[in-house]
Scaffold this motif. Structure first.
Motif, PDB file in Angstrom:
ATOM      1  N   THR A  96       0.683  -1.542  -0.034  1.00 13.53           N
ATOM      2  CA  THR A  96       0.046  -0.006  -0.105  1.00 13.53           C
ATOM      3  C   THR A  96       0.724   1.434  -0.521  1.00 13.53           C
ATOM      4  OG1 THR A  96       0.121   0.193   2.252  1.00 13.53           O
ATOM      5  CG2 THR A  96      -1.602  -1.243   0.537  1.00 13.53           C
ATOM      6  N   GLY A  97       2.062   1.113   0.039  1.00 10.66           N
ATOM      7  CA  GLY A  97       2.881   2.469  -0.532  1.00 10.66           C
ATOM      8  C   GLY A  97       3.217   2.953  -1.718  1.00 10.66           C
ATOM      9  N   ILE A  98       2.018   3.223  -2.058  1.00 11.36           N
ATOM     10  CA  ILE A  98       2.059   4.166  -3.725  1.00 11.36           C
ATOM     11  C   ILE A  98       2.873   5.192  -3.677  1.00 11.36           C
ATOM     12  CG2 ILE A  98       0.416   4.330  -6.008  1.00 11.36           C
ATOM     13  CD1 ILE A  98       0.116   1.182  -4.163  1.00 11.36           C
ATOM     14  N   PRO A  99       1.989   5.979  -3.020  1.00 12.02           N
ATOM     15  CA  PRO A  99       3.558   7.223  -2.920  1.00 12.02           C
ATOM     16  C   PRO A  99       4.832   7.418  -3.197  1.00 12.02           C
ATOM     17  CG  PRO A  99       1.550   7.364  -1.508  1.00 12.02           C
ATOM     18  CD  PRO A  99       1.399   5.617  -1.856  1.00 12.02           C
ATOM     19  N   ALA A 100       5.455   6.011  -2.590  1.00 10.44           N
ATOM     20  CA  ALA A 100       6.502   6.310  -2.052  1.00 10.44           C
ATOM     21  C   ALA A 100       7.135   6.027  -3.143  1.00 10.44           C
ATOM     22  CB  ALA A 100       7.094   5.295  -0.953  1.00 10.44           C
ATOM     23  N   ALA A 101       6.992   4.463  -4.069  1.00 12.60           N
ATOM     24  CA  ALA A 101       6.924   4.272  -5.337  1.00 12.60           C
ATOM     25  C   ALA A 101       6.508   4.777  -6.585  1.00 12.60           C
ATOM     26  CB  ALA A 101       6.570   2.295  -5.167  1.00 12.60           C
ATOM     27  N   TRP A 102       5.537   5.738  -6.291  1.00 11.50           N
ATOM     28  CA  TRP A 102       5.500   6.789  -7.721  1.00 11.50           C
ATOM     29  C   TRP A 102       5.541   7.202  -8.974  1.00 11.50           C
ATOM     30  CZ3 TRP A 102       1.126   5.821 -10.172  1.00 11.50           C
ATOM     31  CH2 TRP A 102       0.300   6.873 -11.322  1.00 11.50           C
ATOM     32  N   GLY A 103       7.427   7.288  -8.401  1.00  7.79           N
ATOM     33  CA  GLY A 103       7.370   7.969  -9.348  1.00  7.79           C
ATOM     34  C   GLY A 103       7.681   6.552 -10.379  1.00  7.79           C
ATOM     35  N   VAL A 104       8.499   5.191 -10.390  1.00  6.85           N
ATOM     36  CA  VAL A 104       8.245   4.774 -11.151  1.00  6.85           C
ATOM     37  C   VAL A 104       7.368   4.141 -12.008  1.00  6.85           C
ATOM     38  CG1 VAL A 104       7.894   2.264 -10.072  1.00  6.85           C
ATOM     39  CG2 VAL A 104      10.001   2.128 -11.395  1.00  6.85           C
ATOM     40  N   PHE A 105       6.016   4.394 -11.679  1.00 12.28           N
ATOM     41  CA  PHE A 105       4.724   4.382 -12.115  1.00 12.28           C
ATOM     42  C   PHE A 105       4.579   5.473 -12.902  1.00 12.28           C
ATOM     43  CE2 PHE A 105       3.684   2.190  -8.365  1.00 12.28           C
ATOM     44  CZ  PHE A 105       2.412   0.888  -8.935  1.00 12.28           C
ATOM     45  N   GLN A 106       4.928   6.743 -12.668  1.00 15.19           N
ATOM     46  CA  GLN A 106       5.014   7.722 -13.627  1.00 15.19           C
ATOM     47  C   GLN A 106       5.076   7.913 -15.238  1.00 15.19           C
ATOM     48  OE1 GLN A 106       4.083  10.725 -12.092  1.00 15.19           O
ATOM     49  NE2 GLN A 106       5.399  12.690 -13.289  1.00 15.19           N
TER      50      GLN A 106
ATOM     51  N   SER B 286       8.022  -0.965   1.254  1.00 15.33           N
ATOM     52  CA  SER B 286       6.724  -0.505   0.067  1.00 15.33           C
ATOM     53  C   SER B 286       7.349  -0.069  -1.283  1.00 15.33           C
ATOM     54  CB  SER B 286       5.571   0.035   0.569  1.00 15.33           C
ATOM     55  OG  SER B 286       4.387  -0.225  -0.709  1.00 15.33           O
ATOM     56  N   GLY B 287       8.147   1.291  -1.104  1.00 13.16           N
ATOM     57  CA  GLY B 287       7.923   1.394  -2.507  1.00 13.16           C
ATOM     58  C   GLY B 287       9.533   0.933  -3.567  1.00 13.16           C
ATOM     59  N   ALA B 288      10.518   0.168  -2.026  1.00 18.27           N
ATOM     60  CA  ALA B 288      11.116  -0.234  -2.977  1.00 18.27           C
ATOM     61  C   ALA B 288      11.069  -2.616  -4.165  1.00 18.27           C
ATOM     62  CB  ALA B 288      12.454  -1.241  -1.515  1.00 18.27           C
ATOM     63  N   ALA B 289       9.648  -2.497  -2.525  1.00 22.45           N
ATOM     64  CA  ALA B 289       9.392  -3.841  -3.385  1.00 22.45           C
ATOM     65  C   ALA B 289       8.623  -3.234  -5.026  1.00 22.45           C
ATOM     66  CB  ALA B 289       8.310  -4.123  -1.957  1.00 22.45           C
ATOM     67  N   LEU B 290       7.880  -2.428  -4.613  1.00 24.64           N
ATOM     68  CA  LEU B 290       7.493  -2.006  -5.983  1.00 24.64           C
ATOM     69  C   LEU B 290       8.011  -1.417  -6.812  1.00 24.64           C
ATOM     70  CD1 LEU B 290       4.169  -0.050  -4.815  1.00 24.64           C
ATOM     71  CD2 LEU B 290       3.794  -2.208  -5.676  1.00 24.64           C
ATOM     72  N   THR B 291       8.749  -0.753  -6.897  1.00 28.25           N
ATOM     73  CA  THR B 291       9.470  -0.596  -7.393  1.00 28.25           C
ATOM     74  C   THR B 291      10.332  -1.428  -8.632  1.00 28.25           C
ATOM     75  OG1 THR B 291      10.623   1.766  -6.837  1.00 28.25           O
ATOM     76  CG2 THR B 291      12.222   0.854  -8.698  1.00 28.25           C
ATOM     77  N   PHE B 292      11.162  -2.246  -7.795  1.00 34.88           N
ATOM     78  CA  PHE B 292      11.398  -3.594  -8.584  1.00 34.88           C
ATOM     79  C   PHE B 292       9.926  -4.550  -9.798  1.00 34.88           C
ATOM     80  CE2 PHE B 292      14.898  -4.246  -5.725  1.00 34.88           C
ATOM     81  CZ  PHE B 292      16.076  -3.542  -6.975  1.00 34.88           C
TER      82      PHE B 292
ATOM     83  N   TRP C 261      17.414   4.324  -8.548  1.00 31.51           N
ATOM     84  CA  TRP C 261      18.373   3.974  -7.731  1.00 31.51           C
ATOM     85  C   TRP C 261      17.918   4.755  -6.800  1.00 31.51           C
ATOM     86  CZ3 TRP C 261      19.236  -0.340  -5.663  1.00 31.51           C
ATOM     87  CH2 TRP C 261      19.697  -1.712  -6.854  1.00 31.51           C
ATOM     88  N   ALA C 262      16.840   6.345  -6.812  1.00 35.17           N
ATOM     89  CA  ALA C 262      16.826   7.059  -6.133  1.00 35.17           C
ATOM     90  C   ALA C 262      15.547   6.534  -5.474  1.00 35.17           C
ATOM     91  CB  ALA C 262      16.538   7.982  -6.687  1.00 35.17           C
ATOM     92  N   ILE C 263      14.897   5.812  -5.905  1.00 34.39           N
ATOM     93  CA  ILE C 263      13.262   5.654  -5.426  1.00 34.39           C
ATOM     94  C   ILE C 263      13.567   4.410  -4.466  1.00 34.39           C
ATOM     95  CG2 ILE C 263      11.271   4.179  -6.265  1.00 34.39           C
ATOM     96  CD1 ILE C 263      11.217   5.620  -8.803  1.00 34.39           C
ATOM     97  N   ILE C 264      14.579   3.419  -4.857  1.00 30.10           N
ATOM     98  CA  ILE C 264      14.820   2.196  -4.477  1.00 30.10           C
ATOM     99  C   ILE C 264      15.680   2.861  -3.363  1.00 30.10           C
ATOM    100  CG2 ILE C 264      15.730  -0.494  -4.591  1.00 30.10           C
ATOM    101  CD1 ILE C 264      15.331   0.233  -6.984  1.00 30.10           C
ATOM    102  N   ILE C 265      16.353   3.294  -3.144  1.00 30.16           N
ATOM    103  CA  ILE C 265      17.178   3.864  -1.974  1.00 30.16           C
ATOM    104  C   ILE C 265      16.319   4.646  -1.069  1.00 30.16           C
ATOM    105  CG2 ILE C 265      19.657   4.882  -1.263  1.00 30.16           C
ATOM    106  CD1 ILE C 265      21.183   3.743  -3.214  1.00 30.16           C
ATOM    107  N   GLY C 266      15.364   5.586  -1.908  1.00 32.89           N
ATOM    108  CA  GLY C 266      15.183   6.322  -0.462  1.00 32.89           C
ATOM    109  C   GLY C 266      13.991   5.347   0.033  1.00 32.89           C
ATOM    110  N   ALA C 267      13.291   4.476  -0.642  1.00 29.93           N
ATOM    111  CA  ALA C 267      12.820   3.966   0.315  1.00 29.93           C
ATOM    112  C   ALA C 267      13.159   2.912   1.564  1.00 29.93           C
ATOM    113  CB  ALA C 267      11.963   3.019  -0.582  1.00 29.93           C
TER     114      ALA C 267
END
Length: 395
Positions: free
Chosen positions: A23-33, A148-154, A256-262
Protein backbone atom coordinates in the motif's frame (compact mmCIF):
# COMPACT_ATOMS: atom_id res chain seq x y z
CA UNK A 1 -9.95 -15.65 16.69
CA UNK A 2 -9.65 -13.72 19.99
CA UNK A 3 -7.93 -16.66 21.70
CA UNK A 4 -5.56 -17.18 18.77
CA UNK A 5 -4.56 -13.51 18.75
CA UNK A 6 -4.08 -13.46 22.52
CA UNK A 7 -1.51 -16.24 22.16
CA UNK A 8 -0.03 -14.98 18.88
CA UNK A 9 -0.50 -11.24 18.97
CA UNK A 10 2.64 -10.67 16.91
CA UNK A 11 0.63 -12.07 14.01
CA UNK A 12 -1.17 -8.70 14.02
CA UNK A 13 2.14 -7.01 13.21
CA UNK A 14 2.98 -9.62 10.57
CA UNK A 15 -0.39 -9.16 8.85
CA UNK A 16 -0.12 -5.39 9.11
CA UNK A 17 3.38 -5.38 7.63
CA UNK A 18 2.31 -7.62 4.75
CA UNK A 19 -0.60 -5.31 3.97
CA UNK A 20 1.55 -2.18 4.11
CA UNK A 21 4.16 -3.64 1.74
CA UNK A 22 1.56 -3.31 -1.02
CA UNK A 23 0.00 0.00 0.00
CA UNK A 24 3.00 2.34 -0.21
CA UNK A 25 1.94 3.63 -3.63
CA UNK A 26 3.09 7.22 -2.92
CA UNK A 27 6.62 6.06 -2.05
CA UNK A 28 6.92 4.31 -5.42
CA UNK A 29 4.94 6.61 -7.71
CA UNK A 30 8.13 7.80 -9.41
CA UNK A 31 8.53 4.39 -11.06
CA UNK A 32 4.88 4.40 -12.22
CA UNK A 33 5.09 7.89 -13.69
CA UNK A 34 7.17 7.15 -16.80
CA UNK A 35 5.20 4.09 -18.00
CA UNK A 36 1.89 5.82 -17.23
CA UNK A 37 2.88 8.91 -19.23
CA UNK A 38 3.95 6.76 -22.17
CA UNK A 39 0.91 4.47 -22.19
CA UNK A 40 -1.80 7.05 -21.47
CA UNK A 41 -0.32 10.09 -23.21
CA UNK A 42 -0.20 12.35 -20.14
CA UNK A 43 2.20 15.26 -19.82
CA UNK A 44 4.38 15.55 -16.73
CA UNK A 45 1.93 17.84 -14.93
CA UNK A 46 -1.06 15.55 -15.47
CA UNK A 47 0.93 12.49 -14.40
CA UNK A 48 2.24 14.23 -11.27
CA UNK A 49 -1.27 15.23 -10.24
CA UNK A 50 -2.27 11.55 -10.29
CA UNK A 51 0.07 11.27 -7.32
CA UNK A 52 -1.21 14.47 -5.69
CA UNK A 53 -4.86 13.44 -5.96
CA UNK A 54 -4.03 9.97 -4.64
CA UNK A 55 -2.50 11.56 -1.54
CA UNK A 56 -5.49 13.90 -1.30
CA UNK A 57 -7.86 10.96 -1.38
CA UNK A 58 -5.70 9.22 1.24
CA UNK A 59 -6.31 12.01 3.74
CA UNK A 60 -10.05 11.96 3.11
CA UNK A 61 -10.06 8.17 3.32
CA UNK A 62 -8.30 8.22 6.69
CA UNK A 63 -11.32 10.06 8.11
CA UNK A 64 -13.91 7.75 6.53
CA UNK A 65 -11.88 4.60 7.13
CA UNK A 66 -11.01 5.65 10.66
CA UNK A 67 -14.68 6.18 11.45
CA UNK A 68 -15.53 2.82 9.88
CA UNK A 69 -12.89 0.92 11.85
CA UNK A 70 -13.89 2.65 15.12
CA UNK A 71 -17.54 1.67 14.58
CA UNK A 72 -17.36 -1.64 12.70
CA UNK A 73 -13.86 -2.82 13.56
CA UNK A 74 -10.57 -2.94 11.67
CA UNK A 75 -11.44 -6.13 9.78
CA UNK A 76 -14.39 -4.52 8.00
CA UNK A 77 -12.30 -1.42 7.24
CA UNK A 78 -9.55 -3.67 5.92
CA UNK A 79 -11.91 -5.54 3.61
CA UNK A 80 -13.36 -2.26 2.33
CA UNK A 81 -9.87 -0.87 1.72
CA UNK A 82 -8.84 -4.02 -0.12
CA UNK A 83 -11.89 -3.77 -2.39
CA UNK A 84 -11.18 -0.11 -3.21
CA UNK A 85 -7.47 -0.70 -3.81
CA UNK A 86 -8.05 -3.76 -5.98
CA UNK A 87 -10.82 -2.02 -7.89
CA UNK A 88 -8.69 1.05 -8.64
CA UNK A 89 -5.77 -0.97 -10.00
CA UNK A 90 -8.06 -3.22 -12.01
CA UNK A 91 -9.88 -0.24 -13.52
CA UNK A 92 -6.59 1.48 -14.42
CA UNK A 93 -5.77 -1.30 -16.88
CA UNK A 94 -8.93 -0.58 -18.87
CA UNK A 95 -8.91 3.23 -18.89
CA UNK A 96 -8.60 5.16 -22.17
CA UNK A 97 -5.55 7.25 -23.03
CA UNK A 98 -5.41 11.06 -22.87
CA UNK A 99 -8.26 11.32 -20.34
CA UNK A 100 -6.48 12.42 -17.20
CA UNK A 101 -9.69 13.30 -15.32
CA UNK A 102 -10.96 9.71 -15.78
CA UNK A 103 -7.68 8.40 -14.37
CA UNK A 104 -8.02 10.70 -11.36
CA UNK A 105 -11.57 9.48 -10.77
CA UNK A 106 -11.08 5.75 -11.39
CA UNK A 107 -7.52 5.31 -10.04
CA UNK A 108 -6.44 8.13 -7.73
CA UNK A 109 -9.70 8.26 -5.78
CA UNK A 110 -10.23 4.54 -5.01
CA UNK A 111 -6.52 3.80 -4.55
CA UNK A 112 -6.03 6.73 -2.18
CA UNK A 113 -9.17 5.78 -0.25
CA UNK A 114 -8.19 2.10 -0.18
CA UNK A 115 -4.70 2.77 1.18
CA UNK A 116 -6.25 5.07 3.77
CA UNK A 117 -8.85 2.54 4.92
CA UNK A 118 -6.09 -0.02 5.46
CA UNK A 119 -3.51 2.25 7.12
CA UNK A 120 -5.47 3.42 10.19
CA UNK A 121 -7.12 0.00 10.51
CA UNK A 122 -3.72 -1.64 10.81
CA UNK A 123 -2.14 1.09 12.93
CA UNK A 124 -4.93 1.53 15.47
CA UNK A 125 -5.42 -2.23 15.81
CA UNK A 126 -1.69 -2.78 16.40
CA UNK A 127 -1.51 0.05 18.95
CA UNK A 128 -4.40 -1.44 20.91
CA UNK A 129 -2.71 -4.85 21.09
CA UNK A 130 0.63 -3.26 22.06
CA UNK A 131 -0.54 -0.28 24.09
CA UNK A 132 2.68 -0.24 26.13
CA UNK A 133 4.88 -0.18 22.99
CA UNK A 134 3.04 2.18 20.67
CA UNK A 135 6.14 3.72 19.14
CA UNK A 136 7.84 0.41 18.43
CA UNK A 137 4.60 -1.03 17.07
CA UNK A 138 3.95 1.80 14.64
CA UNK A 139 7.62 1.67 13.67
CA UNK A 140 7.44 -1.99 12.64
CA UNK A 141 4.25 -1.58 10.63
CA UNK A 142 5.38 1.78 9.28
CA UNK A 143 8.72 0.29 8.27
CA UNK A 144 6.84 -1.97 5.89
CA UNK A 145 5.36 1.14 4.24
CA UNK A 146 8.90 2.35 3.62
CA UNK A 147 10.04 -0.97 2.16
CA UNK A 148 6.93 -0.88 -0.02
CA UNK A 149 8.62 1.70 -2.24
CA UNK A 150 11.52 -0.65 -2.99
CA UNK A 151 9.29 -3.72 -3.44
CA UNK A 152 6.89 -1.94 -5.79
CA UNK A 153 9.77 -0.40 -7.75
CA UNK A 154 11.21 -3.82 -8.55
CA UNK A 155 7.77 -5.26 -9.34
CA UNK A 156 6.68 -2.39 -11.57
CA UNK A 157 9.96 -2.27 -13.53
CA UNK A 158 9.80 -6.02 -14.11
CA UNK A 159 6.10 -6.22 -14.96
CA UNK A 160 5.80 -2.99 -16.95
CA UNK A 161 9.07 -3.67 -18.78
CA UNK A 162 7.96 -7.13 -19.85
CA UNK A 163 4.20 -6.84 -20.34
CA UNK A 164 3.31 -3.15 -20.15
CA UNK A 165 1.84 -0.96 -17.44
CA UNK A 166 -1.74 -2.16 -17.97
CA UNK A 167 -0.84 -5.79 -17.25
CA UNK A 168 1.26 -4.51 -14.34
CA UNK A 169 -1.83 -2.84 -12.85
CA UNK A 170 -3.83 -6.08 -13.15
CA UNK A 171 -1.12 -8.24 -11.55
CA UNK A 172 -0.77 -5.80 -8.67
CA UNK A 173 -4.54 -5.82 -8.23
CA UNK A 174 -4.50 -9.61 -7.85
CA UNK A 175 -1.64 -9.44 -5.32
CA UNK A 176 -3.45 -6.78 -3.30
CA UNK A 177 -6.65 -8.82 -3.23
CA UNK A 178 -4.76 -11.86 -1.97
CA UNK A 179 -2.39 -10.22 0.54
CA UNK A 180 -4.47 -7.32 1.84
CA UNK A 181 -7.69 -9.32 1.92
CA UNK A 182 -6.00 -12.25 3.64
CA UNK A 183 -4.19 -10.03 6.15
CA UNK A 184 -7.38 -8.19 7.01
CA UNK A 185 -8.88 -11.41 8.37
CA UNK A 186 -6.49 -11.12 11.35
CA UNK A 187 -7.40 -7.52 12.13
CA UNK A 188 -9.46 -7.58 15.32
CA UNK A 189 -9.35 -5.24 18.29
CA UNK A 190 -8.54 -6.81 21.68
CA UNK A 191 -11.43 -7.09 24.13
CA UNK A 192 -10.48 -8.73 27.42
CA UNK A 193 -6.90 -7.38 27.35
CA UNK A 194 -8.08 -3.85 26.85
CA UNK A 195 -10.60 -4.11 29.65
CA UNK A 196 -8.02 -5.42 32.11
CA UNK A 197 -5.64 -2.62 31.38
CA UNK A 198 -8.33 -0.02 31.83
CA UNK A 199 -9.26 -1.45 35.24
CA UNK A 200 -5.68 -1.09 36.51
CA UNK A 201 -5.46 2.60 35.70
CA UNK A 202 -6.22 5.03 38.49
CA UNK A 203 -6.79 7.97 36.19
CA UNK A 204 -7.32 6.86 32.59
CA UNK A 205 -6.54 9.48 29.95
CA UNK A 206 -9.43 11.36 28.40
CA UNK A 207 -10.72 9.95 25.12
CA UNK A 208 -11.63 12.89 22.92
CA UNK A 209 -14.44 12.65 20.42
CA UNK A 210 -13.72 14.35 17.07
CA UNK A 211 -15.96 17.26 18.07
CA UNK A 212 -14.06 17.74 21.32
CA UNK A 213 -10.77 17.41 19.47
CA UNK A 214 -11.69 20.18 17.01
CA UNK A 215 -12.11 22.58 19.92
CA UNK A 216 -8.49 22.15 20.99
CA UNK A 217 -5.56 24.20 19.77
CA UNK A 218 -3.53 21.00 19.68
CA UNK A 219 -5.60 19.56 16.82
CA UNK A 220 -5.10 22.55 14.55
CA UNK A 221 -1.40 22.72 15.32
CA UNK A 222 -1.12 18.97 14.62
CA UNK A 223 -3.03 19.42 11.36
CA UNK A 224 -0.54 22.10 10.30
CA UNK A 225 2.44 19.97 11.35
CA UNK A 226 1.23 17.08 9.16
CA UNK A 227 0.60 19.36 6.18
CA UNK A 228 3.83 21.35 6.47
CA UNK A 229 5.95 18.18 6.40
CA UNK A 230 4.69 17.15 2.95
CA UNK A 231 6.53 19.42 0.44
CA UNK A 232 10.04 18.31 1.45
CA UNK A 233 9.39 14.90 -0.17
CA UNK A 234 6.02 14.87 -1.90
CA UNK A 235 6.93 17.74 -4.23
CA UNK A 236 9.81 15.65 -5.53
CA UNK A 237 8.60 12.02 -5.38
CA UNK A 238 6.73 12.09 -8.72
CA UNK A 239 9.67 13.68 -10.58
CA UNK A 240 12.66 12.17 -8.76
CA UNK A 241 13.70 9.97 -11.71
CA UNK A 242 13.63 12.90 -14.13
CA UNK A 243 15.26 15.20 -11.57
CA UNK A 244 18.10 12.72 -11.07
CA UNK A 245 18.68 12.52 -14.82
CA UNK A 246 18.66 16.31 -15.14
CA UNK A 247 21.37 16.47 -12.45
CA UNK A 248 23.76 14.00 -14.00
CA UNK A 249 22.46 10.49 -13.29
CA UNK A 250 21.71 7.84 -15.89
CA UNK A 251 18.13 6.60 -16.13
CA UNK A 252 19.12 3.36 -14.39
CA UNK A 253 20.90 5.22 -11.58
CA UNK A 254 17.99 7.66 -11.22
CA UNK A 255 15.64 4.74 -10.50
CA UNK A 256 17.86 3.83 -7.57
CA UNK A 257 16.74 7.09 -5.96
CA UNK A 258 13.33 5.44 -5.44
CA UNK A 259 14.78 2.17 -4.16
CA UNK A 260 17.37 3.68 -1.80
CA UNK A 261 14.88 6.37 -0.80
CA UNK A 262 12.49 3.57 0.18
CA UNK A 263 15.19 2.10 2.42
CA UNK A 264 15.61 5.52 4.03
CA UNK A 265 11.86 5.75 4.48
CA UNK A 266 11.72 2.33 6.13
CA UNK A 267 14.61 3.20 8.42
CA UNK A 268 12.90 6.41 9.50
CA UNK A 269 9.62 4.63 10.18
CA UNK A 270 11.38 1.95 12.21
CA UNK A 271 13.75 4.13 14.23
CA UNK A 272 11.88 7.34 14.96
CA UNK A 273 8.75 5.97 16.68
CA UNK A 274 11.00 3.89 18.95
CA UNK A 275 13.07 7.00 19.70
CA UNK A 276 9.86 8.89 20.47
CA UNK A 277 9.04 6.31 23.15
CA UNK A 278 12.26 7.38 24.89
CA UNK A 279 12.50 11.17 24.37
CA UNK A 280 8.88 12.08 23.53
CA UNK A 281 6.89 12.62 20.33
CA UNK A 282 7.37 16.38 20.21
CA UNK A 283 11.14 16.25 20.75
CA UNK A 284 11.51 13.62 18.03
CA UNK A 285 9.47 15.65 15.55
CA UNK A 286 11.48 18.79 16.34
CA UNK A 287 14.64 16.92 15.36
CA UNK A 288 13.03 15.63 12.18
CA UNK A 289 11.65 19.02 11.08
CA UNK A 290 15.08 20.55 11.64
CA UNK A 291 16.42 17.84 9.35
CA UNK A 292 13.74 18.55 6.73
CA UNK A 293 14.61 22.25 6.67
CA UNK A 294 18.38 21.75 6.47
CA UNK A 295 18.24 18.92 3.94
CA UNK A 296 15.76 20.80 1.75
CA UNK A 297 18.31 23.62 1.52
CA UNK A 298 21.13 21.18 0.70
CA UNK A 299 18.95 19.46 -1.92
CA UNK A 300 19.08 22.62 -4.06
CA UNK A 301 22.78 22.03 -4.74
CA UNK A 302 22.80 18.22 -4.99
CA UNK A 303 24.24 16.76 -8.19
CA UNK A 304 24.85 13.22 -9.45
CA UNK A 305 24.79 10.63 -6.61
CA UNK A 306 24.33 13.39 -4.04
CA UNK A 307 20.76 13.67 -5.37
CA UNK A 308 20.10 10.13 -4.12
CA UNK A 309 21.85 10.80 -0.81
CA UNK A 310 19.89 13.99 -0.13
CA UNK A 311 16.57 12.47 -1.24
CA UNK A 312 17.13 9.39 0.95
CA UNK A 313 17.87 11.56 3.99
CA UNK A 314 14.71 13.57 3.29
CA UNK A 315 12.59 10.42 3.04
CA UNK A 316 14.07 9.24 6.35
CA UNK A 317 13.00 12.45 8.08
CA UNK A 318 9.61 12.73 6.40
CA UNK A 319 8.65 9.09 6.95
CA UNK A 320 9.95 9.17 10.52
CA UNK A 321 7.78 12.22 11.21
CA UNK A 322 4.75 10.55 9.61
CA UNK A 323 5.29 7.40 11.68
CA UNK A 324 5.35 9.37 14.95
CA UNK A 325 2.00 11.05 14.25
CA UNK A 326 -0.28 8.04 15.08
CA UNK A 327 1.31 7.71 18.54
CA UNK A 328 1.17 11.48 19.03
CA UNK A 329 -2.52 11.35 18.15
CA UNK A 330 -3.29 8.78 20.84
CA UNK A 331 -1.13 10.63 23.38
CA UNK A 332 -3.06 13.82 22.73
CA UNK A 333 -6.60 12.55 22.20
CA UNK A 334 -6.82 9.06 23.70
CA UNK A 335 -7.22 5.58 22.27
CA UNK A 336 -10.98 5.07 21.92
CA UNK A 337 -11.54 7.19 18.79
CA UNK A 338 -8.01 6.95 17.45
CA UNK A 339 -9.05 5.78 13.97
CA UNK A 340 -11.22 8.75 13.07
CA UNK A 341 -9.14 11.23 15.08
CA UNK A 342 -6.00 10.20 13.21
CA UNK A 343 -7.98 10.49 10.00
CA UNK A 344 -8.78 14.12 10.69
CA UNK A 345 -5.11 14.80 11.43
CA UNK A 346 -4.20 13.11 8.13
CA UNK A 347 -6.33 15.67 6.29
CA UNK A 348 -3.30 17.91 6.73
CA UNK A 349 -1.48 15.56 4.36
CA UNK A 350 -4.26 15.98 1.80
CA UNK A 351 -4.13 19.75 2.07
CA UNK A 352 -0.36 19.78 1.74
CA UNK A 353 -0.16 17.25 -1.10
CA UNK A 354 -2.58 19.21 -3.27
CA UNK A 355 -1.93 22.78 -2.12
CA UNK A 356 1.86 22.82 -2.30
CA UNK A 357 2.11 21.39 -5.87
CA UNK A 358 -0.42 24.01 -7.01
CA UNK A 359 1.69 26.70 -5.33
CA UNK A 360 4.86 25.36 -6.97
CA UNK A 361 3.16 25.36 -10.36
CA UNK A 362 1.97 28.93 -9.83
CA UNK A 363 5.54 30.04 -9.05
CA UNK A 364 6.71 28.41 -12.30
CA UNK A 365 10.30 28.24 -11.03
CA UNK A 366 12.53 25.15 -10.82
CA UNK A 367 13.87 26.29 -7.45
CA UNK A 368 10.37 27.20 -6.27
CA UNK A 369 9.82 23.64 -5.01
CA UNK A 370 12.92 23.82 -2.82
CA UNK A 371 12.05 27.20 -1.33
CA UNK A 372 8.53 26.00 -0.54
CA UNK A 373 9.94 22.90 1.18
CA UNK A 374 12.36 24.97 3.29
CA UNK A 375 9.71 27.49 4.32
CA UNK A 376 7.16 24.81 5.16
CA UNK A 377 9.63 22.89 7.34
CA UNK A 378 10.53 26.05 9.27
CA UNK A 379 6.84 26.82 9.77
CA UNK A 380 6.33 23.26 11.00
CA UNK A 381 9.05 23.81 13.60
CA UNK A 382 7.17 26.83 14.93
CA UNK A 383 3.93 24.84 15.18
CA UNK A 384 5.71 22.08 17.10
CA UNK A 385 7.18 24.58 19.57
CA UNK A 386 3.63 25.75 20.30
CA UNK A 387 2.19 22.22 20.64
CA UNK A 388 1.45 21.31 24.27
CA UNK A 389 0.05 18.09 25.80
CA UNK A 390 -3.67 17.69 26.50
CA UNK A 391 -3.38 14.91 29.10
CA UNK A 392 -1.20 16.72 31.65
CA UNK A 393 1.90 14.72 30.79
CA UNK A 394 4.97 15.37 28.69
CA UNK A 395 4.27 15.01 24.97
Amino acid sequence: MEQFLQKNKWSILAAGAAIQILTGIPAAWGVFQGPVRQEYGFDEGAASFIFSFTIGAFGLGCVIGGYLQDKAGPRIAGFAGTALLTGGFTAAGFLPAEKAWIFYLCFSLPVGLGCAFLYPAVMSCAQKWFADKKGLTTGIVGGAVGFSGAALTFLVRWLAGGWGIRVCFWVLAALMLLVCGGGSILLQNPKSAGQKKQQTKKAPPKDYTPREMFKTKQYWLGFLVVGLATPAVLLFSPIIVQLGQDRGLSEEAAHWAIIIGAVGSAAGRLAMPALSDKIGRRATDLILFTGLAGLSAAFIFAQNWWVIAAYTALTFCYSGEAAVIPSMCTDLFGMKNTGVNYGFLALGMSAGSIGFPLLAKALNLELGRHFIAIGAALAGLLCLWALKPTQGEKL
